[in-house]
Design an enzyme around this catalytic site. Structure first.
Site, PDB file in Angstrom:
ATOM      1  N   ASP A  12       0.827  -1.204   0.000  1.00  0.00           N
ATOM      2  CA  ASP A  12       0.000   0.000   0.000  1.00  0.00           C
ATOM      3  C   ASP A  12       0.867   1.262   0.000  1.00  0.00           C
ATOM      4  O   ASP A  12       0.600   2.221  -0.717  1.00  0.00           O
ATOM      5  CB  ASP A  12      -0.921  -0.046   1.230  1.00  0.00           C
ATOM      6  CG  ASP A  12      -1.922   1.080   1.220  1.00  0.00           C
ATOM      7  OD1 ASP A  12      -2.725   1.124   0.273  1.00  0.00           O
ATOM      8  OD2 ASP A  12      -1.879   1.925   2.143  1.00  0.00           O
TER       9      ASP A  12
ATOM     10  N   LYS B 233       1.494   4.317  -2.821  1.00  0.00           N
ATOM     11  CA  LYS B 233       1.356   5.754  -2.522  1.00  0.00           C
ATOM     12  C   LYS B 233       2.581   6.537  -2.951  1.00  0.00           C
ATOM     13  O   LYS B 233       2.474   7.597  -3.574  1.00  0.00           O
ATOM     14  CB  LYS B 233       1.086   5.948  -1.029  1.00  0.00           C
ATOM     15  CG  LYS B 233      -0.325   5.524  -0.639  1.00  0.00           C
ATOM     16  CD  LYS B 233      -0.500   5.544   0.859  1.00  0.00           C
ATOM     17  CE  LYS B 233      -1.925   5.206   1.237  1.00  0.00           C
ATOM     18  NZ  LYS B 233      -2.059   4.874   2.657  1.00  0.00           N
TER      19      LYS B 233
END
Ligand code: ADP
Ligand code: ASP
Ligand code: MG
Length: 814
Positions: free
Chosen positions: A677, A681
């Protein structure tokens, strides 16, 4: 004297006819002529029945029965048992004659235009009889006079031309001599000099009324219909349309020519010559002021008075080198069309003289092509002119207003409004009077175009956003709730009208073209149809609303792969789903390109830091000429939560479990714990900073054991965390011994990115990061030594929803 005309809906049934009676009773003082249409829908039904009969389709009988039933039931509801028998008798006799005519057509398998006029006249003949008898029973002083006796025409069946000299003198004589206060006249019907039944064209009852009005020099013509006047656009298609109090004859004529059905176009001419005002009134709201059509529109300030459209248009073009500089080509072209009786709705001619292009009705297209090709056979065979080219299923949309000529920039505004909404303009024309600007567009784009033009020209600054929301779980539900709460503020302060038109979760999807009530969307959705993302796209496109925004609140890769289909239909996309922006660079780039090409923003602020304005700030830095040198960030609200709560009194397993239960992790916690994750980003931030980077190029020094990374279910994963508890405790101890805290850090520098767990010392900006907060440090050319810092809650449904909301508002201001 006054003439009042009541349209089809106004006399559609017994209840409505009683309303008509109330209106007439109020008029008792003056002598009046009352022109009536057929009961609503009957004219269409008569034409369908004849069509079936002439094709020898026995179903014409069912259709005839329907016509019979409509009339008989209206009589039964309108008259008491004692008064109805004579009316029923007469109407049944007329219906018998009608049936005989239809049977004749069925037997020979043919319907001539002459027969069609005779048959279609029954609608008004019957309605006028029923209404006049009813008014008599109600005690009004009434006589019935047939339009066939009053209006004399040539024999152009279907749309006959009036002999005004004869007609005017007959009408004058009749109305001067009648002793009755009310004369009921069937509209639409007329007869030829030799007494054959003719009609004045579809919608022609308005025209009948105008002819009588002018012939007897009545003081006004009142058109009673089912809307409260002439609107700035068809109120059935544009909810925000407003009734216009005053409008000039010319404006009304242009609007009706371009499809404002509320008035049949030829209606204006007879009354205009005598300057008799027309008032459009609503039978169902007689108190409403209505629209007054007079010489002047009484409203100097307004430029555009109305927007209208005509459907089913074909563009027909004739072009070729042989047309240049040769006089008479246009004359021959228009003569050919005129001899065929084809009316031209719009003309555009390229200034090069290289082509002539006209808009005609789809139904005339075939005939027009054959006739024009024949007329120019010589030029076509000698290659001077190409064969006629046609394009069908189009529509014309027109802006109309007397004062448009004295204003510059209106057409620019019109075309840029349409362009912004991806409406392809096929041809343009501006009338010599400059009272209208018209454009030919695709039929499917009509509703969107009317609404968006209406917004531009009439709804001072109010912009409507139409949302289609995919995913209404935690984040989606909060988002809908925020819209509900802010709606009034958005309207009043930001001039934005945000409507949710479609919603879907993984089970069902539901749409409401007028906007879903946000008080009760859960039940509305539960009652919806089975969810299907492809069908969802199809419906969004078919609805074809202006300023459409697709909002993705899911974490689904299938939904992420659908963005391009939205963008290339000019539908904006707002998403908190990171999959698209962190997929291959080429895909990310393509989505950005589509967004630009189709003028549809693609916004994903919530991909990084939930509601924190990280991407937006980055965009502004870059737009103002700054360059990103280095990014250091703690971007995982979930990992921050985990490491802020993990110590020697807790177990790593329990803390991760808690994070999952409280919604701080993705449904699959390995996406967070493995660092994927965070990789996504930092990848998105690098790309937004202008660097071409792929996810595989990011260094990920995972703190999780191999075994945990390889698990294939949540249970297995949590089991493995228990097994390696000692290792996790060791990580913690090492940090504590140095007076540091564990933080999962992402870094981007010199075109390279890496993510991993770090021991952060006490004096570092990251040390005091609470709960699920995020922090980003941007080192740029301008912020070289002291970075620009953005810090705050970086996870959670509420802040994510508000980030999505902010993106939607950005689109509103776009
Ligand atoms: P009637 O049967 O009374 O003659 P019509 O159906 O012929 O009524 O005309 C009324 C309809 O015209 C309205 O219901 C509306 O849908 C349509 N219409 C189209 N454009 C306009 C407009 N600009 N203003 C008002 N009505 C319009
Ligand atoms: N009944 C006719 C029609 O529907 C005429 C009218 O209503 O104006 O076209
Ligand atoms: Mg009408």
């Amino acid at each position: 004297m006054k003439i009042l005309k009541f349209g089809g809906t106004s006399v559609a049934n017994a209840i409505n006819i009683k309303l008509v009676k109330n209106i007439l009773q109020k008029n008792e003082g003056t002598k009046i002529g009352v022109v009536v249409s057929a009961l609503g829908g009957i004219t269409d039904l008569l034409l369908v029945t004849l069509e079936l009969a002439s094709k020898q389709n026995v179903n014409y009988r069912n259709s005839f029965n329907e016509i019979e039933e409509r009339h008989l039931s209206t009589i039964k509801k309108l008259f008491s048992v004692t008064t109805q028998s004579s009316v029923l008798g007469k109407v049944k006799a007329e219906l018998n004659d009608l049936e005989t005519l239809l049977e004749g057509s069925y037997l020979i398998g043919e319907a001539t235009p002459q027969l069609s006029d005779k048959i279609v006249s029954y609608g008004e003949i019957l309605s006028s009889f029923i209404i006049s008898e009813y008014l008599k029973v109600e005690g009004l002083d009434v006589s019935l006079k047939s339009g066939r006796e009053l209006i004399i025409t040539d024999e152009a069946f279907g749309k006959a031309a009036v002999d005004f000299e004869r007609t005017n003198s007959i009408c004058e004589n009749y109305f001067n001599s009648t002793v009755h206060k009310i004369t009921v006249v069937p509209g639409f019907v007329s007869s030829s000099h030799s007494g054959k039944a003719t009609t004045l064209g579809r919608g022609g009852s308005d025209y009948s009324a105008a002819i009588l009005t002018a012939a007897i020099n009545a003081e006004t013509l009142e058109i009673w219909t089912d809307v409260s006047g002439m609107y700035t656009a068809n109120p059935k298609l544009v909810k925000q349309a407003k009734c216009v109090s005053y409008i000039s004859y010319e404006e009304a004529m242009e609007l009706s020519h371009f499809g404002a059905k509320v008035l049949y176009p030829p209606t204006i001419q007879p009354v205009l010559q005598k300057s008799i005002p027309i008032i459009i009134k609503n039978t169902f709201a007689p108190e409403d002021e209505g629209t007054k059509i007079t010489k002047n529109n009484n409203d100097q300030g307004k430029t555009v008075r109305g927007i209208s459209h005509v459907n089913n248009i074909t563009l027909l073009s004739l072009e070729g080198p042989g047309m240049v500089g040769i006089p008479g080509i246009s004359k021959r072209f228009f003569e050919t069309m005129s001899l065929e009786g084809i009316s031209i709705v719009m003309i555009t001619q390229a200034s090069s003289e290289h082509s002539i292009c006209v808009g005609i009705s789809d139904i005339d297209a075939e005939q027009a092509v054959a006739a024009v090709n024949k007329a120019f056979t010589y030029e076509i065979t000698t290659n001077k002119i190409k064969k006629v080219i046609i394009e069908s299923d189009l529509a014309i949309i027109a802006l109309v207003g007397d004062n448009m000529k004295s204003h510059q920039g209106l057409s620019g505004k019109m075309f840029s409004t349409l362009g912004r909404n991806n409406v392809n303009i096929r041809a343009i024309a501006q009338g010599a009077s400059e009272r209208n600007i018209s454009a030919v567009i695709r039929k499917e784009d009509v509703k969107k175009s009317l609404n968006t033009l209406h917004e531009t020209f009439f709804e001072k600054n109010i912009k409507q956003l139409n949302l289609f929301v995919m995913g209404v779980g935690n984040v989606g539900a909060k988002f809908l709730n925020q819209i509900k709460k802010q709606r009034k503020y958005l309207q009043e302060e930001l001039k934005l009208n945000v409507r949710v038109i479609g919603i879907s979760n993984s089970r069902t999807m539901a749409f409401n073209e007028n906007g879903i009530s946000l008080d009760d969307w859960q039940n509305f959705l539960a009652d919806g149809q089975k969810a299907n993302p492809n069908k969802f796209i199809k419906i969004v496109k078919e609805l074809n609303y202006r300023n459409s925004v697709f909002v993705d609140n899911t974490a689904s890769d299938i939904i992420a792969s659908s963005y391009s289909s939205y963008l290339n239909s000019s539908i904006s996309v707002v998403t908190c789903n990171k999959i698209a922006c962190s997929s291959e660079y080429s895909n990310y780039k393509e989505l950005k390109r589509l967004a630009k090409q189709f003028n549809a923003p693609f916004l994903f602020e919530t991909n990084v830091g939930a509601g924190l304005p990280i991407i937006d700030t980055l965009k502004h830095l870059i737009a103002s000429g700054d360059k990103i040198k280095k990014i250091q960030a703690v971007l995982s609200g979930s990992l921050n939560f985990v490491f802020n709560n993990f110590d020697n009194n807790t177990s790593f397993h329990d803390v991760v479990k808690q994070a999952q239960e409280e919604g701080y992790t993705e449904p699959d916690p390995t996406i967070d714990l493995s660092g994927v994750d965070v990789m996504r980003k930092i990848l998105i931030l690098a790309r937004e900073s202008g660097y071409e980077l792929e996810i595989d190029a990011i260094e990920n020094d995972s703190f999780l054991p191999e075994e945990s990374l390889k698990t294939s279910s949540n249970e297995q994963f949590f089991e493995s965390l228990k097994k390696y508890e000692n290792d996790f405790q060791k990580l913690y101890q090492n940090a504590v011994q140095k007076g540091s805290k564990l933080k999962y850090v992402a870094q981007f520098e010199d075109g390279k990115a890496k993510v991993g767990l770090q021991e952060i010392p006490e004096n570092h900006d990251f040390y005091n990061l609470d709960g699920s907060d995020n922090i980003v440090l941007f080192y740029t050319e301008r912020y070289a030594n002291q970075p620009m810092i953005i810090k705050g809650a970086g996870a959670g449904a509420d802040v994510t929803a508000s980030g999505i909301f902010a993106d939607v508002i950005r689109i509103g201001n776009f």
